[in-house]
Design a protein around this motif. Structure first.
Motif, PDB file in Angstrom:
ATOM      1  N   TYR A 279      -4.673  -3.551   4.475  1.00  0.00           N
ATOM      2  CA  TYR A 279      -4.841  -2.254   4.527  1.00  0.00           C
ATOM      3  C   TYR A 279      -3.620  -1.798   3.768  1.00  0.00           C
ATOM      4  N   PHE A 280      -3.719  -1.019   2.880  1.00  0.00           N
ATOM      5  CA  PHE A 280      -2.455  -0.628   2.188  1.00  0.00           C
ATOM      6  C   PHE A 280      -1.809   0.654   2.632  1.00  0.00           C
ATOM      7  N   GLY A 281      -0.537   0.946   2.485  1.00  0.00           N
ATOM      8  CA  GLY A 281      -0.020   2.216   2.574  1.00  0.00           C
ATOM      9  C   GLY A 281       0.084   3.133   1.405  1.00  0.00           C
ATOM     10  N   PRO A 282       0.403   4.268   1.424  1.00  0.00           N
ATOM     11  CA  PRO A 282       0.563   5.112   0.080  1.00  0.00           C
ATOM     12  C   PRO A 282       1.784   4.641  -0.863  1.00  0.00           C
ATOM     13  N   GLY A 283       2.423   3.745  -0.224  1.00  0.00           N
ATOM     14  CA  GLY A 283       3.709   3.342  -1.270  1.00  0.00           C
ATOM     15  C   GLY A 283       4.947   4.258  -1.045  1.00  0.00           C
ATOM     16  N   THR A 284       6.078   3.862  -1.587  1.00  0.00           N
ATOM     17  CA  THR A 284       7.354   4.402  -1.883  1.00  0.00           C
ATOM     18  C   THR A 284       7.610   4.281  -3.317  1.00  0.00           C
TER      19      THR A 284
ATOM     20  N   ARG B 295      -4.974   9.560  -7.204  1.00  0.00           N
ATOM     21  CA  ARG B 295      -3.975  10.094  -5.897  1.00  0.00           C
ATOM     22  C   ARG B 295      -4.506   9.509  -4.503  1.00  0.00           C
ATOM     23  N   GLN B 296      -5.078   8.388  -4.708  1.00  0.00           N
ATOM     24  CA  GLN B 296      -5.379   7.802  -3.277  1.00  0.00           C
ATOM     25  C   GLN B 296      -5.036   6.414  -3.253  1.00  0.00           C
ATOM     26  N   ARG B 297      -4.803   5.635  -1.813  1.00  0.00           N
ATOM     27  CA  ARG B 297      -4.047   4.492  -1.743  1.00  0.00           C
ATOM     28  C   ARG B 297      -5.174   3.381  -2.308  1.00  0.00           C
ATOM     29  N   LEU B 298      -4.508   2.410  -2.494  1.00  0.00           N
ATOM     30  CA  LEU B 298      -5.346   1.164  -2.855  1.00  0.00           C
ATOM     31  C   LEU B 298      -6.158   0.870  -1.556  1.00  0.00           C
ATOM     32  N   GLN B 299      -7.754   0.452  -1.898  1.00  0.00           N
ATOM     33  CA  GLN B 299      -8.474   0.136  -0.787  1.00  0.00           C
ATOM     34  C   GLN B 299      -9.407  -0.922  -1.116  1.00  0.00           C
ATOM     35  N   LEU B 300      -9.695  -1.846  -0.096  1.00  0.00           N
ATOM     36  CA  LEU B 300     -10.722  -2.789  -0.594  1.00  0.00           C
ATOM     37  C   LEU B 300     -12.182  -2.307  -0.899  1.00  0.00           C
ATOM     38  N   LEU B 301     -12.801  -2.834  -2.057  1.00  0.00           N
ATOM     39  CA  LEU B 301     -13.909  -2.463  -2.458  1.00  0.00           C
ATOM     40  C   LEU B 301     -14.925  -3.599  -1.764  1.00  0.00           C
ATOM     41  N   LEU B 302     -14.755  -4.750  -2.337  1.00  0.00           N
ATOM     42  CA  LEU B 302     -15.568  -5.738  -1.769  1.00  0.00           C
ATOM     43  C   LEU B 302     -14.844  -7.391  -1.898  1.00  0.00           C
ATOM     44  N   ARG B 303     -15.246  -8.034  -1.156  1.00  0.00           N
ATOM     45  CA  ARG B 303     -15.018  -9.374  -1.166  1.00  0.00           C
ATOM     46  C   ARG B 303     -15.996 -10.423  -1.462  1.00  0.00           C
ATOM     47  N   HIS B 304     -15.875 -11.565  -1.851  1.00  0.00           N
ATOM     48  CA  HIS B 304     -16.950 -12.425  -2.177  1.00  0.00           C
ATOM     49  C   HIS B 304     -17.562 -13.039  -0.841  1.00  0.00           C
ATOM     50  N   ILE B 305     -16.844 -13.240  -0.038  1.00  0.00           N
ATOM     51  CA  ILE B 305     -17.416 -13.878   1.390  1.00  0.00           C
ATOM     52  C   ILE B 305     -18.373 -13.166   2.138  1.00  0.00           C
ATOM     53  N   SER B 306     -18.455 -11.606   1.943  1.00  0.00           N
ATOM     54  CA  SER B 306     -19.287 -11.039   2.521  1.00  0.00           C
ATOM     55  C   SER B 306     -20.643 -10.574   1.778  1.00  0.00           C
ATOM     56  N   ARG B 307     -20.572 -11.015   0.574  1.00  0.00           N
ATOM     57  CA  ARG B 307     -21.897 -10.854  -0.290  1.00  0.00           C
ATOM     58  C   ARG B 307     -22.309  -9.655  -0.214  1.00  0.00           C
ATOM     59  N   GLU B 308     -21.770  -8.474   0.042  1.00  0.00           N
ATOM     60  CA  GLU B 308     -22.394  -7.294   0.149  1.00  0.00           C
ATOM     61  C   GLU B 308     -22.290  -6.383  -1.126  1.00  0.00           C
ATOM     62  N   SER B 309     -23.116  -5.315  -1.153  1.00  0.00           N
ATOM     63  CA  SER B 309     -23.087  -4.287  -2.297  1.00  0.00           C
ATOM     64  C   SER B 309     -22.465  -3.237  -1.776  1.00  0.00           C
ATOM     65  N   ILE B 310     -21.571  -2.698  -2.230  1.00  0.00           N
ATOM     66  CA  ILE B 310     -20.633  -1.494  -2.042  1.00  0.00           C
ATOM     67  C   ILE B 310     -20.462  -0.414  -3.017  1.00  0.00           C
ATOM     68  N   LYS B 311     -21.075   0.579  -2.659  1.00  0.00           N
ATOM     69  CA  LYS B 311     -21.268   1.773  -3.746  1.00  0.00           C
ATOM     70  C   LYS B 311     -21.843   1.405  -4.968  1.00  0.00           C
ATOM     71  N   GLY B 312     -22.958   0.156  -4.848  1.00  0.00           N
ATOM     72  CA  GLY B 312     -23.625  -0.072  -6.062  1.00  0.00           C
ATOM     73  C   GLY B 312     -22.930  -1.217  -6.783  1.00  0.00           C
ATOM     74  N   PHE B 313     -21.706  -1.645  -6.351  1.00  0.00           N
ATOM     75  CA  PHE B 313     -21.127  -2.798  -7.008  1.00  0.00           C
ATOM     76  C   PHE B 313     -21.387  -3.970  -6.314  1.00  0.00           C
ATOM     77  N   THR B 314     -21.766  -5.093  -7.159  1.00  0.00           N
ATOM     78  CA  THR B 314     -21.686  -6.394  -6.683  1.00  0.00           C
ATOM     79  C   THR B 314     -20.656  -7.496  -7.653  1.00  0.00           C
ATOM     80  N   ALA B 315     -20.565  -8.298  -6.869  1.00  0.00           N
ATOM     81  CA  ALA B 315     -19.552  -9.346  -7.668  1.00  0.00           C
ATOM     82  C   ALA B 315     -20.090 -10.748  -7.198  1.00  0.00           C
TER      83      ALA B 315
END
Lengths: 112, 114
Positions: free
Chosen positions: B104-109, A41-61
């Motif tokens: 950054y994504f919206g919630p969608g339609t 029930r949430q929107r799509l969001q970025l977790l991590l990207r390779h260029i930043s080489r970060e660990s987000i929420k314990g995840f690495t790639a």
């Protein structure tokens, strides 16, 4: 042609177990690689990207150019990690500039 | 900032009809992209607009069109709807068009064509 492959549609692990979500890509050049996550029930969001080489929420790639892979890993999975995970790439030139190519996604379930 | 907003949330249309979907980007973002997500698949790129100009188009028929307004909001139009157009339509905004920018994504339609 650009392509992102996520071989596992579903993945289940127990809390505290290691988890690895696989991603392979095809692209002629050096793409930008991302992992996006969508919690219930949430929107799509970025977790991590390779260029930043970060660990987000314990995840690495790690980007492996030889194997054209960008697998997502976490040593100890938590129940709150349960979500849909998408691997995506973006190019730097021409028709691929700035557009995201997504895999089909892996639904991760972490059992208590 | 509420983030990227999209309207309407849900929509039901009949085959052959026309639909307009709307998107408002994050303040300061000049690029808007549209994606179609069919059930069980990842999002598929439709369009990208930057500074009111089309910068990219995915493999979609001419029934799909879009535009971006001076305030950087955007509309996606689909004519002559087909059953296969039923999907979640996502809008994403970013500061620019480079591949390194986070989108950054919206919630969608959610569009249902009957």
């Amino acid at each position: 042609a650009q392509r992102v492959t996520q071989p596992e549609k579903l993945l289940s692990v127990f809390k505290g177990a290691p988890v690895e979500l696989k991603c392979n890509y095809s692209y002629s050049g050096s793409p930008e690689l991302f992992w996006y996550v969508q919690y219930s029930r949430q929107r799509l969001q970025l977790l991590l990207r390779h260029i930043s080489r970060e660990s987000i929420k314990g995840f690495t790639a790690d980007l492996n150019k030889g194997e054209t892979s960008f697998h997502l890993k976490k040593p100890f999975a938590q129940e709150e990690d349960s979500a849909m995970y998408y691997c995506a790439l973006s190019g730097h030139r021409g028709s691929t500039l700035g557009r995201l190519y997504f895999g089909r996604g892996t639904q991760l379930t972490v059992w208590p | 900032d509420a983030g990227v907003t999209q309207s309407p949330t849900h929509l039901i249309k009949t085959r052959g009809q026309h639909v307009t979907l709307r998107c408002s980007p994050i303040s300061g973002h000049k690029s808007v992209s549209w994606y179609q997500q069919v059930l069980g698949q990842g999002p598929q790129f439709i369009f990208q607009y930057y500074e009111k100009e089309e910068r990219g188009r995915g493999n979609f028929p001419d029934r799909f069109s879009a535009r971006q307004f001076p305030n950087y909001s955007s509309e996606l139009n689909v004519n002559a709807l087909l059953l296969g157009d039923s999907a979640l339509y996502l809008c994403a905004s970013s500061p620019g068009t480079g591949g390194y920018y986070e989108q950054y994504f919206g919630p969608g339609t959610r569009l249902t064509v009957t």
